[in-house]
Scaffold this motif. Structure first.
Motif, PDB file in Angstrom:
ATOM      1  N   ILE A  12     -12.841 -86.337   6.073  1.00 23.15           N
ATOM      2  CA  ILE A  12     -14.208 -86.657   5.596  1.00 23.15           C
ATOM      3  C   ILE A  12     -15.210 -85.752   6.555  1.00 23.15           C
ATOM      4  O   ILE A  12     -15.965 -84.961   5.676  1.00 23.15           O
ATOM      5  CB  ILE A  12     -14.619 -88.143   5.879  1.00 23.15           C
ATOM      6  N   ALA A  13     -15.167 -85.727   7.596  1.00 23.19           N
ATOM      7  CA  ALA A  13     -16.130 -84.826   8.418  1.00 23.19           C
ATOM      8  C   ALA A  13     -15.832 -83.089   8.026  1.00 23.19           C
ATOM      9  O   ALA A  13     -16.651 -82.556   7.934  1.00 23.19           O
ATOM     10  CB  ALA A  13     -15.756 -84.796   9.946  1.00 23.19           C
ATOM     11  N   ASP A  14     -14.492 -82.871   7.793  1.00 22.98           N
ATOM     12  CA  ASP A  14     -14.048 -81.455   7.287  1.00 22.98           C
ATOM     13  C   ASP A  14     -14.803 -81.138   6.192  1.00 22.98           C
ATOM     14  O   ASP A  14     -15.391 -80.325   6.039  1.00 22.98           O
ATOM     15  CB  ASP A  14     -12.713 -81.474   7.274  1.00 22.98           C
ATOM     16  N   ILE A  15     -14.757 -82.063   5.175  1.00 23.40           N
ATOM     17  CA  ILE A  15     -15.368 -81.922   3.874  1.00 23.40           C
ATOM     18  C   ILE A  15     -16.852 -81.748   3.885  1.00 23.40           C
ATOM     19  O   ILE A  15     -17.507 -80.748   3.332  1.00 23.40           O
ATOM     20  CB  ILE A  15     -14.933 -83.079   2.866  1.00 23.40           C
ATOM     21  N   ASP A  16     -17.322 -82.671   4.991  1.00 24.00           N
ATOM     22  CA  ASP A  16     -18.871 -82.448   4.851  1.00 24.00           C
ATOM     23  C   ASP A  16     -19.224 -81.113   5.589  1.00 24.00           C
ATOM     24  O   ASP A  16     -20.172 -80.589   5.400  1.00 24.00           O
ATOM     25  CB  ASP A  16     -19.327 -83.624   5.611  1.00 24.00           C
ATOM     26  N   TYR A  17     -18.426 -80.819   6.613  1.00 28.99           N
ATOM     27  CA  TYR A  17     -18.629 -79.272   7.264  1.00 28.99           C
ATOM     28  C   TYR A  17     -18.630 -78.391   6.162  1.00 28.99           C
ATOM     29  O   TYR A  17     -19.377 -77.287   6.361  1.00 28.99           O
ATOM     30  CB  TYR A  17     -17.672 -79.046   8.226  1.00 28.99           C
ATOM     31  N   PHE A  18     -17.734 -78.369   5.118  1.00 30.79           N
ATOM     32  CA  PHE A  18     -17.552 -77.132   4.212  1.00 30.79           C
ATOM     33  C   PHE A  18     -18.691 -77.387   3.460  1.00 30.79           C
ATOM     34  O   PHE A  18     -19.312 -76.327   3.096  1.00 30.79           O
ATOM     35  CB  PHE A  18     -16.300 -77.573   3.489  1.00 30.79           C
ATOM     36  N   ILE A  19     -19.130 -78.471   3.005  1.00 33.23           N
ATOM     37  CA  ILE A  19     -20.396 -78.537   2.119  1.00 33.23           C
ATOM     38  C   ILE A  19     -21.591 -77.921   2.791  1.00 33.23           C
ATOM     39  O   ILE A  19     -22.453 -77.239   2.221  1.00 33.23           O
ATOM     40  CB  ILE A  19     -20.721 -79.965   1.892  1.00 33.23           C
ATOM     41  N   ALA A  20     -21.710 -78.214   4.044  1.00 29.75           N
ATOM     42  CA  ALA A  20     -23.106 -77.792   4.702  1.00 29.75           C
ATOM     43  C   ALA A  20     -22.876 -76.378   5.386  1.00 29.75           C
ATOM     44  O   ALA A  20     -23.801 -75.779   5.445  1.00 29.75           O
ATOM     45  CB  ALA A  20     -23.193 -78.644   6.103  1.00 29.75           C
TER      46      ALA A  20
ATOM     47  N   CYS B  44     -17.857 -82.761  -5.083  1.00 33.25           N
ATOM     48  CA  CYS B  44     -18.521 -82.551  -6.427  1.00 33.25           C
ATOM     49  C   CYS B  44     -19.668 -82.159  -6.600  1.00 33.25           C
ATOM     50  O   CYS B  44     -20.181 -81.407  -7.480  1.00 33.25           O
ATOM     51  CB  CYS B  44     -17.916 -83.479  -7.499  1.00 33.25           C
ATOM     52  N   GLU B  45     -20.471 -82.772  -5.922  1.00 32.55           N
ATOM     53  CA  GLU B  45     -22.004 -82.812  -6.022  1.00 32.55           C
ATOM     54  C   GLU B  45     -22.688 -81.233  -5.803  1.00 32.55           C
ATOM     55  O   GLU B  45     -23.642 -80.929  -6.154  1.00 32.55           O
ATOM     56  CB  GLU B  45     -22.717 -83.785  -5.458  1.00 32.55           C
ATOM     57  N   THR B  46     -21.771 -80.727  -5.114  1.00 34.13           N
ATOM     58  CA  THR B  46     -22.322 -79.242  -4.857  1.00 34.13           C
ATOM     59  C   THR B  46     -22.209 -78.284  -6.206  1.00 34.13           C
ATOM     60  O   THR B  46     -22.869 -77.231  -6.136  1.00 34.13           O
ATOM     61  CB  THR B  46     -21.412 -78.513  -3.856  1.00 34.13           C
ATOM     62  N   GLY B  47     -21.542 -78.915  -7.171  1.00 33.15           N
ATOM     63  CA  GLY B  47     -21.498 -78.039  -8.428  1.00 33.15           C
ATOM     64  C   GLY B  47     -20.440 -76.999  -8.293  1.00 33.15           C
ATOM     65  O   GLY B  47     -20.336 -76.041  -9.276  1.00 33.15           O
TER      66      GLY B  47
END
Ligand SMILES: Nc1ncnc2c1ncn2[C@@H]1O[C@H](COP(=O)(O)OP(=O)(O)OP(=O)(O)O)[C@@H](O)[C@H]1O
Ligand SMILES: Nc1ncnc2c1ncn2[C@@H]1O[C@H](COP(=O)(O)OP(=O)(O)OP(=O)(O)O)[C@@H](O)[C@H]1O
Ligand SMILES: [Mg+2]
Ligand SMILES: [Mg+2]
Lengths: 336, 392, 494, 365
Positions: free
Chosen positions: B131-139, B164-167
């Motif tokens: 979860i943290a990894d995905i959040d890191y990628f997003i940010a 997904c919300e990043t589009g």
């Protein structure tokens, strides 16, 4: 050497934190990223929160001279209980939290009583309760279960600026425990019991109380970690505690934070430093895309090397009467 | 993964075959063994086993069952794109093999200018880390697309939703999540199909009343539970006596179980939910001096070799390892603006005795932990990279 | 105020106290004297609630009391300065003093109050050199003793018992303690005072009770006693009969051990020669470096300066192992923590040195060791009994046996008779004489001045890590004490 | 002593209880009670499943428990010296991979690689031991570090999966056995190995080294002051532990083949077995054969649960309850003795007798 030996181990922990930070800035910078961007700080801090909770509790347990190997299972159980009771109903958040914490505290109580009452070594006592809970989990839960409502999940997913709420809660708990440890009788007695149980008893301390309290608080903290994980995952999971390897990692973090594994000496602030070191190293290695197998190698080496640095200083030094620090004393054979 | 009686299945899961989960059951689970069994899903996978696949049969990793498609024109790009891959782990030989394949596929797409780089974070089997990894990628990642191989289904759902919300396009493969927000979800047919293939093979080769020992790795992993749910049902229907054990994939444990079973009576068949320990199981029969059982294993080289050596009656169900190529190829199409299946169901065909020799020959020299249907023969590093198991 | 009647106690079947009766009045300083192992500390521990008594009654102000825990004693107004330190080295002075009853404001420990109360307490004792916030471990032994006393006094007890409180103190600090005790007495506090220094007993005490082998020999007003009478009561026979004579044939031979200008971070300018057939006594106050001296010779904390010679050849003792190989033996001062493996059998302990240093001689030693043990008259169930179940004297004999088994040439004895009974003591003395006759060189560290005076061919006095002087065997206690305390007066207030 | 000596062994005999009394005494300690527990469990298992009691099946049971028993013996050395070895499981896994990758199908490599594995095992133990004793890092932390680092390195080196099972000649050690043995049919080599190792360990513990090891665990300071090289004594214990893990790995690679999960959790199983055998964590107490018996008791318990049809997921729970109870019972026994409430403390004592030997009475009583 002289200036070095005057530092407390907490100072050294934070020197290592600083060193890691500098290394992180350089290495992450070399990988074309920023180590101090909001997103990265948030990532590092997120990495501290779950382990942070557990390490807080583990610090207490180690300070009183025990160990807690049951934390991963308490974490899992707490996540399952809370998520199960909440069942996506915002109204059930409180009962869910309460039940999870109550059961966690109960396990801590059993640990504490077995350690202080039956005089079973903390290693065995908590290995045993851990196995008991693990069997219960394996038998009763086939995979993740329950669901936490959105309101509860926000705890795991939001932040104030780059600082995740979960980290703030963890720091608040750390603050409370720190206050307990340094400013209440219970805290003083924990140090006393871990330092020398005979002296503690002679000074009129009911030695069972601090031991049991440390175990209860440790399990409570593990319960909180379980709640946080339930919030982050949205569900409860019977393996989430074991996935994180929180038992050994938290012990390592505590020792990395300068607390004596044999108890009686150490600081919670140091532990937080230890947790931060782990989180930063993990973050750096992830950014650098180190082979996952090698990550474990690095972790293993860091633990041993860092602890070796403190351990060298800890060789009990007596005020010297003569001499000019000429030779390092040959104490290897004698200090046990 | 989920105890359906408690969980609110996200609305989308109910929406028919677009369901992104492998275990999207809706009925409250009754107490007892078959809480993982889902008749609708079972029936669907039963059909899919014989469905016709679109695409080049020479390249099964690009094949899919015709169905709802997702338009991706909005993602079309001329420039090489950056891909962020959040991997659950590479902690078992199946994932290691796939990871090697994926990296070779990446090189091809980098050379052809589709992908500039792929940044990977490995969660080492921890939901929370992933979860943290995905959040890191997003940010922080600056990602043009996400590939996610979830560590577990329910737990990763919120994080995938955030991606997904990043589009940006999101490709999920292997295990699913409980949302269909992803651009595509790539997976072989599924656990029920595995269970059907393997159990039917045993039923065909055994008599009513014969004893089968079922060796399972862990409880609670949806893919594995579905394999057993299907197999158990088929055994029951056909009067096969099956006892199941959890082994932790530990060959020592497997040997113990088999030798204890052989000490108490004859065993005619062995069913496995993953092929890891098949060799140990076969050896247990050898050690006890018992006749070989009818076996099911997996397309792992160790099993195929042992199977050939012993000449026993067996089958190798396959959980198509070549699916590790597909996410990158899907992104290639996405960046080209081509439409792709919303749920990309890859073929999943067991290796039968007559196919075995071919696969053994093709994978000559590969290590025991290699998977025959890895599907990387046309990639640049073949065969050294797999043979030497060079993990980036 | 405090009445003890018919108190008895035994450890593992060995009686330590028998039918002890004692009366303590308000405003009285009651001296309790007796030999090592007479049971003084045990009596105090029973009063403090550390040990349970086997029989007898204890009354405070006429009310029978029963303490099972030190807190109960504190509540009843009785506090104790124990012989062993009861301090946590890693905690601060204030935390140690108020351990178990930290002052609180609301729920929290009031650190400021705790520190200022500790300061006040220490000031009350006239000590300004100890800050409440320093960790105890960094204090000197004497300072630690002060903290210990401050801790006991801080309970505002009506009865304070002190077990050898001056053992670690020097001149001015002792004067300080005198002042404290007199102040307490003026307040009406009853004080039970144990000391081996007879001068203190006569300086301070109003009444003296003599314990011998666990029994009360007599209770007399101090004014009715003198040194000689007291010693006679304590020992039960003239001192001369106590220490065996040198065996015939004992001859002082060549120098076995020679130290010139030896020093390390605890010792300086040590010049010492040890000859075969000689028993050299080492006297000094606690913390004067006597233990450090024998430890340096034995390679525990080796000398870093100076020249050492053993048997005429250069000797660098960099570890105990080397010392043992060169024929040096050390009987440590604390047999429980340094001398014995308590969970192991008598036989295993006796074979300890042989096994770890000369494993090849084990088989032969196995046959010899029972003879050694029996020659020392060790009392045990059998050779397989764990040493923790033996009495102190027998434990000490096991320690001696393990060293005799390797036949050392230089024997270092650190407090060899501490806490063992008269019989065992005499056995130790006999043994020392015999070893001397066999031509071994013996260095004996002891805090028992009579012992040093009675056994030594020469007496070396240590002070502050240096050798303060050497005295002939017929010196007096005063001469020794003068050398031992001399220069410390100037440094004591640092 | 310098005095003349005659027949001292008679004195030794005279001052020791007869062997049967000593054995009886031993049975009443936790270290002896585990043998009783083992027998009870075995009988129960045979009662539930009579075929388990057939010699052939019993001996196979012993064979497959051998690696755990050997690991427990290795762990015993470390625990009795007052330390922990958490790296054991990783050593087993590492050795399994080494065998798989370096031997391959080449029979001629069996011996050299075997030697290499033993050297590697000794080296890991040496590192554990030296870092613990010389750098003063608690062994819990040192071996935790080794556990992570070693496994990581091996997985990195092999890419997570070994090339394949090693040659059959090598695997025979763990898989094969002496054929045509009367009654038993086959005598598995692991049974031979565990017997030899147990005997060697028993012998070693009666040697000066073994006794010094226990003394070091009991009171390291006292041991150092008697001239023992505490650091080296302990370091050798770590080496023995890693070597035992290596042997366990050799057997397991034969028995089960190469797989990353072989050896997983071995450290905790071994510690559990040792503790079940009445060996005290913290050192100084316990017998090596009791540790091995602890391993057999644990495995028999699992077999029994299996025969009883207890769901395998409850196994952990039962194991947890058992170790807490066993250790609690053990601690209480030791404590009662220490408080002088039991026989050993109260036993009548007498002067250790020396038989006055003719002509040498200067040493007599
Ligand atoms: N906890 C104990 N267990 C067994 N024996 C003990 C214990 N405490 C004391 N003893 C024994 O009881 C006897 C009396 O000891 P005690 O400490 O009371 O003597 P003491 O008069 O204070 O001597 P000293 O002047 O050396 O302090 C000694 O033989 C000692 O070995
Ligand atoms: N400042 C100190 N801090 C901690 N321990 C000390 C200190 N000074 C001395 N010690 C210890 O206290 C004991 C006595 O110290 P030392 O060797 O200096 O004196 P001594 O003359 O042998 O006194 P004793 O009568 O206790 O034998 C020794 O074991 C020593 O290691
Ligand atoms: Mg005393
Ligand atoms: Mg001394």
């Amino acid at each position: 050497m002289n200036a070095f030996s005057r530092l407390t181990s907490t100072h050294i922990v934070y020197l290592v934190v600083l060193l890691t930070f500098v290394a992180g800035t350089v290495l992450v910078g070399a990988a074309g990223r920023s180590f101090v961007s909001a997103g990265n700080i948030s990532a590092v801090l997120t990495g501290t929160s779950v382990l942070g909770f557990i390490a807080i509790g583990q610090t207490l347990v180690i300070l009183v001279g025990s160990l807690d190997l049951s934390v991963p299972y308490v974490v899992s159980l707490a996540s399952l209980l809370s998520a199960g009771i909440m069942a996506n109903q915002p109204g059930n958040i409180l009962p869910g939290v309460a039940a999870a914490l109550l059961v966690s505290a109960g396990i801590g109580l059993v640990n504490g009583l077995v350690v202080s009452g039956l005089k079973v070594h903390g290693f065995i006592a908590t290995l045993g309760t851990g196995l008991i809970v693990s069997g219960y989990l394996a038998t009763n839960y086939k995979g993740s279960a329950g669901q936490t409502p959105v309101a509860f999940r926000l705890v795991g997913a939001t932040g104030i600026g780059p600082v995740p709420v979960s980290t703030l809660i963890m720091l608040a708990c750390a603050g409370a425990v720190l206050l307990m440890l340094t400013r209440t009788r219970l805290g003083h007695h924990m140090y006393a019991v871990g330092g020398d149980i005979r002296v503690a008893r002679m000074s009129g301390i009911q030695t069972g109380t601090p031991i049991v309290a440390a175990h209860v608080i440790c399990s409570l903290m593990a319960g909180l970690a379980g709640l946080l994980l339930a919030a982050r995952l949205g569900v409860g999971s019977p393996t989430i505690g074991a996935q994180g390897g929180y038992d050994l990692l938290s012990i390592a973090a505590v020792v990395l934070g300068g607390t004596l594994l044999s108890g009686g000496k150490g600081s919670l602030v140091g532990t937080l430093g230890g947790v931060l070191i782990f989180a930063m190293i993990d973050n750096i290695m992830s950014v650098m895309q180190i082979n996952p197998f090698l990550k474990d190698v690095v972790r293993g080496i860091v633990i041993v090397v860092a602890v070796a640095v403190y351990a060298r200083r800890r060789v009990a030094r007596r005020a010297t009467r003569f001499g000019h620090h000429e030779h390092v004393r040959n104490e290897q054979e004698v200090s046990a | 993964t989920t105890d359906q009686s408690i969980e609110n299945p996200p609305a989308a899961t109910e929406g028919g075959e677009a369901a992104a989960t492998e275990e999207a059951g809706a009925t409250p689970a009754p107490e007892g063994g078959d809480e993982w069994f889902d008749q609708a899903e079972y029936d669907q996978q039963f059909e899919q086993r014989s469905a016709s696949f679109e695409g080049d049969p020479e390249q099964p990793w690009t094949q899919y069952i015709d169905g709802e498609m997702t338009a991706t024109a909005e993602f079309a790009a001329d420039e090489p794109q950056k891909v962020c891959f959040s991997n659950a782990s590479i902690s078992n030989p199946w994932r290691q093999t796939g990871w090697i394949t994926m990296n070779e596929q990446l090189k091809v797409l980098q050379d052809s200018g589709v992908i500039s780089e792929m940044e990977t974070r490995d969660a080492q089997d921890d939901d929370n880390t992933q979860i943290a990894d995905i959040d890191y990628f997003i940010a922080e990642g600056g990602c043009d697309a996400f590939i996610i191989s979830p560590n577990s289904t329910a737990a990763l759902t919120p994080a995938v939703e955030r991606a997904c919300e990043t589009g940006k396009p999101v490709v999920v493969f292997d295990r699913g999540v409980e949302t269909d927000c992803a651009t595509t979800f790539i997976h072989p047919i599924g656990g029920f199909a595995w269970g059907i293939d393997s159990a039917n093979f045993l039923v065909d080769n055994l008599q009513e009343g014969d004893k089968v020992v079922a060796l399972r790795i862990l409880p609670g992993v949806d893919v594995l539970e579905q394999r057993w749910a299907a197999a158990e049902k088929i055994f029951e229907e056909n009067g096969i006596e099956a006892t199941d054990y959890f082994t932790g994939a530990d060959p020592t444990e497997i040997k113990k179980i088999i030798s204890d079973e052989l000490a108490t009576g004859d065993v005619q068949g062995v069913w496995m939910d993953a092929g890891d320990g098949a060799v140990a199981a076969i050896e247990a029969f050898e050690d006890a001096g018992a006749d070989y059982p009818v076996m099911t294993g997996e397309d792992e080289m160790s099993y195929l070799r042992k199977w050939e050596d012993t000449g026993l009656t067996g089958i190798a169900p396959v959980y198509s390892n070549f699916q590790w190529r597909t996410p990158l190829l899907a992104l290639e199409r996405i960046f080209a603006g081509e439409e792709i299946p919303a749920e990309w169901v890859l073929p999943q065909e067991p290796i039968t005795e007559d196919q075995r020799a071919g696969y053994l020959a093709d994978n000559e020299g590969m290590p025991d932990g290699h998977y025959a249907k890895f599907g990387g023969e046309d990639l640049p590093g073949y065969p050294e990279v797999w043979r030497e198991r060079i993990i980036p | 105020m405090l009445t003890v009647t018919g108190l008895s106690k035994s450890f593992f079947g060995v009686p330590v106290l028998e039918d002890v009766t004692l009366r303590l009045h308000a405003g009285e300083v009651h001296g309790l004297v007796g030999e090592n192992g007479a049971g003084k500390s045990t009596l105090m521990k029973i009063l403090a609630g550390v040990h349970d008594r086997d029989a007898g009654t204890v009354e405070i102000d006429g009310t029978p009391v029963e303490f099972h825990h030190p807190t109960q004693a504190h509540t009843a107004g009785l506090s104790t300065v124990f012989q062993e330190f009861n301090l946590l080295p890693d905690r601060t002075v204030a935390e140690n003093v108020f351990l178990g009853r930290e002052p609180r404001r609301g729920l929290l420990v009031d650190k400021r109050a705790m520190n200022s109360m500790t300061s006040a307490l220490l000031e009350d004792l006239g000590i300004t050199s100890i800050r409440p916030t320093t960790t105890v471990g960094s204090l000197s032994v004497a300072q630690q003793q002060v903290v210990e006393i401050a801790k006991a006094i801080s309970y505002d007890a009506r009865i304070v018992s002190m077990d050898e409180p001056t053992a670690a103190l020097a001149g001015p600090e002792v004067d300080l303690l005198y002042a404290i005790i007199r102040r307490l007495r003026a307040r009406g506090t009853a004080i039970l005072y144990v000391s081996h220094r007879l001068k203190e007993i006569f300086d301070l005490c109003d009444t003296i009770t003599v314990l011998k082998d666990g029994r009360v020999v007599g209770t007399e007003p101090a004014s009715a006693m003198d040194d000689a009478a007291l010693v006679r009561m304590m020992v039960g026979r003239p001192i001369s009969a106590y220490f065996p004579e040198e065996l015939p044939g004992t001859a002082v031979g060549p120098a076995l051990l020679r130290i010139e200008g030896g020093g390390n971070d605890q010792l300086d300018a040590v010049d010492l020669t040890l000859r075969a057939g000689e028993i050299v006594g080492v006297a000094g106050l606690q913390g004067s470096g006597r233990t450090e001296l024998v430890e340096a010779v034995f390679g525990v904390h080796p000398f870093t300066r100076g020249r050492l010679e053993l048997d005429g050849e250069p000797y660098t003792a960099s570890s105990p192992r080397q010392a043992v190989r060169r024929g040096v033996a050390l009987i440590t001062e604390d047999r429980k923590s340094q001398g014995l493996s308590l969970d192991q059998s008598v036989l295993d302990n006796a074979l300890g040195v042989i096994r770890s240093v000369f494993p090849r001689r084990t088989a032969a030693a196995r046959k010899e060791v029972p003879g050694v043990l029996s020659s020392l008259e060790v009392v045990a169930r059998d050779l397989d009994q764990e040493v923790q179940y033996l009495s102190g004297g027998n434990q000490q004999k096991v320690v001696l046996a393990k060293w005799l088994a390797v036949d050392p040439r230089v024997v270092l004895l650190d407090e060899p008779t501490r806490g063992i009974d008269v019989g065992a003591k005499i056995a130790v003395y006999d043994l020392m004489r015999r070893l001397a006759a066999e031509g071994k060189a013996i260095l004996m560290v002891s805090s028992e001045l009579p012992e040093v005076l009675g056994m030594s061919s020469r007496i070396v006095v240590m002070r502050d890590g240096r050798i303060a002087g050497e005295l002939p065997p017929d010196s007096t206690e005063e001469q020794v004490l003068q050398l031992a305390t001399g220069a410390r007066t100037e440094r004591a207030t640092r | 002593m310098s005095a003349a000596v005659t027949d001292r062994s008679a004195v030794l005999q005279q001052n020791r209880a007869p062997w049967h009394e000593r054995a009886l005494r031993a049975l009443r300690t936790p270290g002896g009670a585990v043998f009783v527990l083992l027998v009870v469990l075995l009988l129960a298992a045979i009662a539930v499943n009579p075929s388990f009691g057939e010699p052939g099946s019993l001996i196979r049971f012993v064979g497959r428990t051998a690696p755990i028993a050997i690991a427990a013996i290795g762990q015993y050395f470390v625990i009795v010296s007052g330390e922990f070895d958490l790296s054991m499981g990783s050593v087993v896994t590492a050795q399994v991979f080494v065998a798989g990758n370096l031997i391959g199908q080449d029979d001629s490599r069996t011996v050299p690689v075997l030697v290499l594995m033993l050297v590697l095992g000794a080296l890991v133990g040496l590192v554990n031991g030296l870092v613990t004793t010389l750098l003063k890092v608690p062994s819990f932390i040192v071996t935790l570090g080794t556990m992570l680092a070693l496994l990581g390195l091996v997985l990195y080196w092999t890419g997570g999966a070994a090339t394949g099972n090693p040659a059959d000649s090598f695997r025979q050690i763990g898989r094969g056995g002496v054929q045509d043995v009367p009654v038993l049919e086959v005598l598995p080599y692991p049974v031979v190995l565990v017997t030899v190792i147990a005997a060697a360990a028993f012998w070693l513990m009666r040697r000066p080294y073994g006794r010094t090891l226990i003394a070091v665990g009991d009171n390291p300071r006292a041991a150092a002051l008697t001239g023992a090289r505490v650091w080296w004594v302990r370091t050798r214990a770590f080496m023995l532990s890693s070597l035992a893990a290596t042997v366990a790995g050799i057997i397991l690679v034969g028995y089960a083949g190469v797989h990353p999960s072989v050896g997983r959790g071995y450290e905790f199983t071994a510690i559990t077995a040792v503790v079940l055998g009445g060996v005290v964590l913290g050192g100084g107490r316990g017998w090596v054969l009791s540790a091995a018996a602890g391993a057999f008791a644990l495995e028999t318990l699992f077999a029994l649960l299996n025969f009883l049809g207890v769901q395998s997921t409850w196994r952990d729970t039962v194991q947890g309850v058992i170790i807490i109870l066993a250790v609690a019972a053990g601690t209480q026994t030791w404590r009662r003795r220490r408080r002088g409430r039991t026989a050993p403390a109260q036993a009548p004592k007498h002067v250790i007798a020396a038989q006055p030997a003719p002509g040498s009475d200067q040493e007599g009583t």
